[in-house]
Design a protein around this motif. Structure first.
Motif, PDB file in Angstrom:
ATOM      1  N   LYS A   1      -2.620   3.130  -1.834  1.00 57.21           N
ATOM      2  CA  LYS A   1      -3.742   2.584  -2.602  1.00 57.21           C
ATOM      3  C   LYS A   1      -3.669   1.062  -2.528  1.00 57.21           C
ATOM      4  O   LYS A   1      -2.599   0.473  -2.410  1.00 57.21           O
ATOM      5  CB  LYS A   1      -3.661   3.007  -4.077  1.00 57.21           C
TER       6      LYS A   1
ATOM      7  N   PRO B   1      -8.973   3.108  -2.270  1.00 63.06           N
ATOM      8  CA  PRO B   1      -8.428   3.641  -1.027  1.00 63.06           C
ATOM      9  C   PRO B   1      -8.227   2.534   0.014  1.00 63.06           C
ATOM     10  O   PRO B   1      -8.967   1.556   0.051  1.00 63.06           O
ATOM     11  CB  PRO B   1      -9.496   4.641  -0.564  1.00 63.06           C
TER      12      PRO B   1
ATOM     13  N   TRP C   1       0.831  -1.199   0.000  1.00 64.03           N
ATOM     14  CA  TRP C   1       0.000   0.000   0.000  1.00 64.03           C
ATOM     15  C   TRP C   1       0.868   1.253   0.000  1.00 64.03           C
ATOM     16  O   TRP C   1       0.586   2.218  -0.700  1.00 64.03           O
ATOM     17  CB  TRP C   1      -0.917   0.025   1.226  1.00 64.03           C
TER      18      TRP C   1
END
Length: 193
Positions: A86, A92, A80
């Motif tokens: 992301k 998200p 991430w």
């Protein structure tokens, strides 16, 4: 090696009062909570609190019965971060602030941090204590919501949120007389309640 068990509790998932707790296998424990959240938030919050409360160079092993929390901290977080926070699909990251606080706490700690999943509710002594403390913290917040605040984040170089207002129970299994109980270094604390 320092071994700490963590757990989170949510009285009504999602949206109910939440509690978090960590229990050092050699003595101290802490817990706290917020008026509203999810079980996943409580589990991640417990990890952050445990890491920040054990800042030394000694290796830290955190045990949790939450596969989500363990995978966030040890498997998913590096990817991430590389992708600008992301997910693999470009979406998200859920609970991003807490995930970033876990990353910050691990990075700023002088010693290594490892994570291990343990099965919950099968008699694991320290997991059961953490579960009990997290549940008590959630119930305490639910009964006095005016005193609680949601997760405020560690921010750059801030200290951990303190234990719940209720005194922590005595350690379930005292350390042998010859071995001193390891206490976290005192740090200034933010106010939860």
């Amino acid at each position: 090696m320092i071994i700490v068990s963590t757990d989170g509790s949510c009285l009504k998932n999602p949206g109910g009062a939440i509690g978090w707790a960590w229990v050092d296998h050699d003595g101290p424990s802490r817990s706290g909570g917020a008026v509203s959240g999810t079980n996943q938030i409580a589990e991640l919050w417990a990890l952050v609190e445990a890491i920040v409360a054990h800042p030394g160079a000694e290796p830290l092993l955190i045990e949790s019965d939450s596969q989500y929390a363990i995978k966030c901290a040890s498997e998913w977080l590096p990817g991430w971060k590389r992708k600008g926070w992301k997910t693999a699909s470009g979406g998200p990251v859920k609970n991003l602030e807490l995930v970033q606080d876990i990353d910050r706490a691990i990075t700023e700690r002088s010693g290594p941090v490892r994570f291990r999943w343990v099965r919950g509710h099968v008699g694991n002594h320290y997991n059961e204590i953490a579960d009990k403390l997290a549940g008590e913290a959630a119930r305490a917040v639910a009964s006095t919501p005016e005193k609680a605040r949601p997760w405020a984040g560690l921010g750059p170089r801030q200290s951990p949120i303190p234990p719940a207002a209720a005194p922590a129970p005595a350690a379930a299994s005292p350390a042998p007389a010859a071995a001193p109980v390891r206490q976290p270094e005192p740090e200034p604390l933010l106010t939860l309640f």
